[in-house]
Design an enzyme around this catalytic site. Sequence first.
Site, mmCIF file in Angstrom:
data_model
loop_
_atom_site.group_PDB
_atom_site.id
_atom_site.type_symbol
_atom_site.label_atom_id
_atom_site.label_comp_id
_atom_site.label_asym_id
_atom_site.label_seq_id
_atom_site.Cartn_x
_atom_site.Cartn_y
_atom_site.Cartn_z
ATOM 1 N N GLU B 114 0.800 -1.207 0.000
ATOM 2 C CA GLU B 114 0.000 0.000 0.000
ATOM 3 C C GLU B 114 0.850 1.282 0.000
ATOM 4 O O GLU B 114 0.601 2.187 -0.794
ATOM 5 C CB GLU B 114 -0.850 -0.016 1.272
ATOM 6 C CG GLU B 114 -2.303 0.248 1.039
ATOM 7 C CD GLU B 114 -3.022 0.366 2.373
ATOM 8 O OE1 GLU B 114 -2.564 -0.256 3.349
ATOM 9 O OE2 GLU B 114 -4.036 1.086 2.415
ATOM 10 N N ILE B 137 1.927 -10.282 1.781
ATOM 11 C CA ILE B 137 1.573 -11.654 2.161
ATOM 12 C C ILE B 137 0.158 -11.688 2.723
ATOM 13 O O ILE B 137 -0.457 -12.732 2.775
ATOM 14 C CB ILE B 137 2.556 -12.282 3.176
ATOM 15 C CG1 ILE B 137 2.542 -11.538 4.511
ATOM 16 C CG2 ILE B 137 3.951 -12.385 2.630
ATOM 17 C CD1 ILE B 137 3.074 -12.424 5.630
ATOM 18 N N ASP B 138 -0.356 -10.539 3.160
ATOM 19 C CA ASP B 138 -1.676 -10.506 3.800
ATOM 20 C C ASP B 138 -2.830 -10.605 2.808
ATOM 21 O O ASP B 138 -3.973 -10.793 3.203
ATOM 22 C CB ASP B 138 -1.820 -9.213 4.607
ATOM 23 C CG ASP B 138 -0.911 -9.194 5.816
ATOM 24 O OD1 ASP B 138 -0.663 -10.279 6.372
ATOM 25 O OD2 ASP B 138 -0.446 -8.111 6.189
ATOM 26 N N GLY B 181 -1.986 -11.298 10.064
ATOM 27 C CA GLY B 181 -3.227 -10.686 9.620
ATOM 28 C C GLY B 181 -3.698 -9.652 10.630
ATOM 29 O O GLY B 181 -4.554 -9.948 11.444
ATOM 30 N N GLU B 232 -3.805 -12.479 14.032
ATOM 31 C CA GLU B 232 -3.277 -11.633 15.113
ATOM 32 C C GLU B 232 -4.157 -10.422 15.388
ATOM 33 O O GLU B 232 -4.163 -9.881 16.486
ATOM 34 C CB GLU B 232 -1.848 -11.186 14.792
ATOM 35 C CG GLU B 232 -1.746 -10.419 13.485
ATOM 36 C CD GLU B 232 -0.326 -10.002 13.118
ATOM 37 O OE1 GLU B 232 0.509 -9.791 14.002
ATOM 38 O OE2 GLU B 232 -0.071 -9.870 11.906
ATOM 39 N N THR B 283 8.099 -16.833 10.721
ATOM 40 C CA THR B 283 8.320 -17.984 9.831
ATOM 41 C C THR B 283 7.403 -17.918 8.609
ATOM 42 O O THR B 283 7.700 -18.493 7.580
ATOM 43 C CB THR B 283 8.035 -19.333 10.542
ATOM 44 O OG1 THR B 283 6.763 -19.271 11.159
ATOM 45 C CG2 THR B 283 9.089 -19.632 11.584
ATOM 46 N N GLN B 284 6.275 -17.205 8.741
ATOM 47 C CA GLN B 284 5.299 -17.147 7.651
ATOM 48 C C GLN B 284 5.734 -16.286 6.470
ATOM 49 O O GLN B 284 5.141 -16.363 5.402
ATOM 50 C CB GLN B 284 3.968 -16.575 8.166
ATOM 51 C CG GLN B 284 3.241 -17.479 9.113
ATOM 52 C CD GLN B 284 2.200 -16.731 9.928
ATOM 53 O OE1 GLN B 284 1.068 -16.560 9.491
ATOM 54 N NE2 GLN B 284 2.585 -16.257 11.096
ATOM 55 N N ARG B 285 6.718 -15.415 6.651
ATOM 56 C CA ARG B 285 7.021 -14.488 5.552
ATOM 57 C C ARG B 285 8.396 -14.706 4.941
ATOM 58 O O ARG B 285 8.835 -13.870 4.119
ATOM 59 C CB ARG B 285 6.814 -13.055 5.977
ATOM 60 C CG ARG B 285 7.769 -12.497 6.998
ATOM 61 C CD ARG B 285 7.354 -11.083 7.397
ATOM 62 N NE ARG B 285 6.901 -10.307 6.278
ATOM 63 C CZ ARG B 285 5.873 -9.464 6.275
ATOM 64 N NH1 ARG B 285 5.199 -9.280 7.397
ATOM 65 N NH2 ARG B 285 5.540 -8.797 5.216
#
Lengths: 352, 352, 352, 352
Positions: B114, B137-138, B181, B232, B283-285
């Site tokens: 954004e 990633i969101d 998130g 989150e 770890t997610q990104r």
Amino acid sequence: MTHATKRLAKQMRIGVLTGGGDCPGLNAVIRAVVRKGVEGHGWEIVGFRNGWQGPVEGLTKPIGLGDVEDILTRGGTILGSSRTNPYKIEGGVDRIREVLAAEGVDALIAIGGEDTLGVAKRLTDDGIGVVGVPKTIDNDLGATDYTFGFDTAVHIATESIDRLRTTAESHHRALVVEVMGRHAGWIALHSGLAGGANVILVPERPFSVEKVVEWVERRFERQYAPIIVVAEGAVPEGGAEVLHSGEKDAFGHVRLGGVGTWLAEEIAERTGQESRAVVLGHTQRGGIPTAYDRVLATRFGLHAVDAVAEGDFGVMVALRGTDIVRVKLSEATAELKTVPLERYAEAEVFFG
Amino acid sequence: MTHATKRLAKQMRIGVLTGGGDCPGLNAVIRAVVRKGVEGHGWEIVGFRNGWQGPVEGLTKPIGLGDVEDILTRGGTILGSSRTNPYKIEGGVDRIREVLAAEGVDALIAIGGEDTLGVAKRLTDDGIGVVGVPKTIDNDLGATDYTFGFDTAVHIATESIDRLRTTAESHHRALVVEVMGRHAGWIALHSGLAGGANVILVPERPFSVEKVVEWVERRFERQYAPIIVVAEGAVPEGGAEVLHSGEKDAFGHVRLGGVGTWLAEEIAERTGQESRAVVLGHTQRGGIPTAYDRVLATRFGLHAVDAVAEGDFGVMVALRGTDIVRVKLSEATAELKTVPLERYAEAEVFFG
Amino acid sequence: MTHATKRLAKQMRIGVLTGGGDCPGLNAVIRAVVRKGVEGHGWEIVGFRNGWQGPVEGLTKPIGLGDVEDILTRGGTILGSSRTNPYKIEGGVDRIREVLAAEGVDALIAIGGEDTLGVAKRLTDDGIGVVGVPKTIDNDLGATDYTFGFDTAVHIATESIDRLRTTAESHHRALVVEVMGRHAGWIALHSGLAGGANVILVPERPFSVEKVVEWVERRFERQYAPIIVVAEGAVPEGGAEVLHSGEKDAFGHVRLGGVGTWLAEEIAERTGQESRAVVLGHTQRGGIPTAYDRVLATRFGLHAVDAVAEGDFGVMVALRGTDIVRVKLSEATAELKTVPLERYAEAEVFFG
Amino acid sequence: MTHATKRLAKQMRIGVLTGGGDCPGLNAVIRAVVRKGVEGHGWEIVGFRNGWQGPVEGLTKPIGLGDVEDILTRGGTILGSSRTNPYKIEGGVDRIREVLAAEGVDALIAIGGEDTLGVAKRLTDDGIGVVGVPKTIDNDLGATDYTFGFDTAVHIATESIDRLRTTAESHHRALVVEVMGRHAGWIALHSGLAGGANVILVPERPFSVEKVVEWVERRFERQYAPIIVVAEGAVPEGGAEVLHSGEKDAFGHVRLGGVGTWLAEEIAERTGQESRAVVLGHTQRGGIPTAYDRVLATRFGLHAVDAVAEGDFGVMVALRGTDIVRVKLSEATAELKTVPLERYAEAEVFFG
């Protein structure tokens, strides 16, 4: 095996149970016990449910070839588990004796960690034939080179460290990764080496926060982002009180992340750099076992059956080099296998 | 392309930069831009370092075919990133103009979320030719079906949920998995569906703790262990104050795990069952992008070059079905794409 | 190390090279050698390119800490490889001597398989100080419990077998999986055990097609689909001539799949059931090394440096249990380590 | 849903079946149908075994919530599959009518590819209510953006290409990777893009061997090793006869690898460089589905139930953008969805 011994052996009924915490590979052991027991010896295998609770309360489940067809790759245990200790239950051992007699079970194979195998040892002393199979993801059980579950835990932790590296680099952050290991630093040492960690901290050696900060700063100076792998049981020198993950803090709240979150905060304060903690937690002990753990668990199961077939009770199967050997249960549970200081020293050349 | 236009095109120099947080697939976009720019159009590609800081401060790095040979599978970004906003720097836009002129750069491809794309839009309004490539990633950026990085994040979260299932079952525990998130629940929704979660909580819909407890108890009654996936940014109804992971609590300590740890505690207290939180965090990104994200990122890069070649600035490439289209940057950054309530409702049949 | 010895050690220059086929973990060894050499001893490390071709032709590449930062997880070797043998080149050894003198290189660390280490042994006999590091995905090198690369190969083969199982079941087909192993069946044995294969065939024991068919039919009778894992070097009893994968057949065409495709055809003909072959081929030797292999490769590198530091040449580092030891190169390359028949017999209880 | 309609709905019994080849995600659809049917509508769900064979022969299996607890991540199908076509069996359709009446089944959900859905269409025309769910790893079914199973196949192929890259580089070899796709090149296109292939060949566009050799040589000249991804159905221009993998050659031997092995040989002969083929085969269609496929399969199942609940038969659920829509079965099975030439052209900038 001649036809005659096969027919004779067919009368035998052997019990199997799993005790203690979850560990990838439990089902692989059960499968091997059933295949070798049924196909190799013509035995019947009786599963006891929920660890020692099974033989105490007579919770049985017959398991044949069909029941183990599909379980090699599955995490958990089809027999369930518990931390029941028959020696802490009044008349517990007598009830086991009765249940085994009623079920016609001749001997037991007990798969578990220190507690489960401690019971196995005492039962053998009390005249019940038990063979032990060692199980702990922490790899801290003496008398065996490795236990199954450990390789899977290291694999998962390493995969996470691999992922965290790129994100640490691109955000210029220190990342503290807290892995399992309350009393022994094996998972931290191996995943730290495999993941290329810049600091590894283990329970066996109290750490100096100043020294950690020095390594972290040196790393930042070289334009890299530091990854610090810390066992949950690692403690700072001088004994600053650090809560363990899952314990309640002074305000009654359960802490997520013990030494890892504490250390991330210390690093941030002392270096002025961004610092984050990641607590891998239970992801390390679940899921599909690695090929290494499946082979080890399978071989343990096969050799446990051999020991039973030879009437060699009071022993535990163990890995020595590439051989599966037997060791006395008394010896196996005598002391915790911690990381020797020379193994830790090996890793220090990668710090900073 | 005719020989004549090719010769003409050879004079062109195009800049590329990456802004904002880490996201698997950034390097795949850069690679596609270079391949198509150099091989397809005969352009020279100039990398600007560290997001908008690059064009402001003239931090350049020429990138040719050789530089992008090996980067398709690598996490992070070879150009570095930052959150620099030239509109918050006095004379920032003029300096960009000067740098572009000095470097002979004709147009820019800006890869980011954004903020980065907001700057791209304003620069285009101010007469600098920019084409945007969406990244988060969101998955919360409007005007595109998906952004790259999202599939990788969902893949990683799902893999963790898979692993946690066996350990939840064998320990008879509720496991609360906190995923990324802050404002949109896409990762929670998709990883929750893919992982077979028994409750999914998203920021778009405040949750009732009573209802969560009901689902959890129903699950335990059916002899299974509940997995609760929580974004989150999810909040309880009535607005109980829940800290976010990484924020300082009342006692000055940084919290690891916000709503996830809070909820695990609530569940334990209200049900009397063991309950644990796992916070997947960074770890997610990181790490290697999935095949899906590599294809999407690659196609975005190719189509961004097409837009530049046609002089179609002020646009962002976007996915619509299986097509890559162009949308106005003004439209793209207009509003956050949150999870529609009907998509959330779809998942509820799996709760409990 | 005291300051004085450190200053003295700084003068030392050590060469490192990689020979033979690709193997996951090569870069992990190189990284460990550089870290320990530079950080631990203050040495300079010189990379020689393309195996023994490097020291023969003076192809060098200085490698410092920065060069090994990013290579731990990468497959292949940053130094390149070849099968050059200086003893087959006229004056080859003399040229090595000259190159080492010119470069001021005091000793060499040679990472490779049987051939590379054979040269290392002869060079030591000829007065050049070499320490060997064993490398083969086949695990067939004597004197060490395991070589790095093997665990990764087994991991990949097992993952493939896992995937093939569901497709075999749903199509009611026999699936023959041909894995690497020309002379030793280690990969077949371990991946077969880990993948729950219903037949495992290794070069060490010629197989009876009739017996294989019997196992396959028994499996179909029990309503399952059989998976047969076969090492590429396995041969049928009586010596039916089976081509190896990659060889030309009688009609001049290169065969893909040797014994595996042959066996699948035999099974189909003799059982009347559908039967397919899958040849895993080169997928087994590439890609990211497992955590196990990274730890082993790293420790090998560290201990090779120790041997050099002590002037202990003509040795190879080796794994014995959990220890890294040194063995004479002469001993190490003396004979192929094949699968002992009792290890193979262990697996037979799973056949059929 | 009001209480009244719920009570009414409870009378309903819905059948579900899976037809055609194995495909990751089938069990995820079944699970979603059961959850939504039972929990959302109070229906009873009847599983029919082995595709259309089930309703023809009355092979049923009641499936409740407990039966689908554990199947989300499992490959294959718990209902079994077949290629039975009731329209090729005398009286087949009448027998279906009788079985459905006897079982009290009101409508069917049929999960399958072109053939299975073709039957579904004709049955609807013949007055039996069927809703279709599309399934093919090849992604070649019209009217839907993607089918589940495709993402998993691409993921597996890409992972293999990733591994082959390092081994290609270190051996300086051309590697030809043959992937699935008899009539459509989707798997080749996506895995080729994701894996960074240097040539991608699809059935939709006959290829020039000369051109392939040119790309390969250019790649070698730039000191890289070429990876060629080829769909099994790709054909050379001018129609050289290339056998398909699994077919018998002129000498009666089953070929492993069709166009892939042929092309590897051509490349070796024409370039003088080493060249090898790898045929991924059945590994592409087995195992655990990706998160993407689990979400898509789950949503397909949920929306198929919606269609049944609304009495909207003769339709197939389909993905359009991020929406699940319904299309007429007649439309869905009208023509094969092949790779459009402009999508193929997009990829060409990466060739060579």
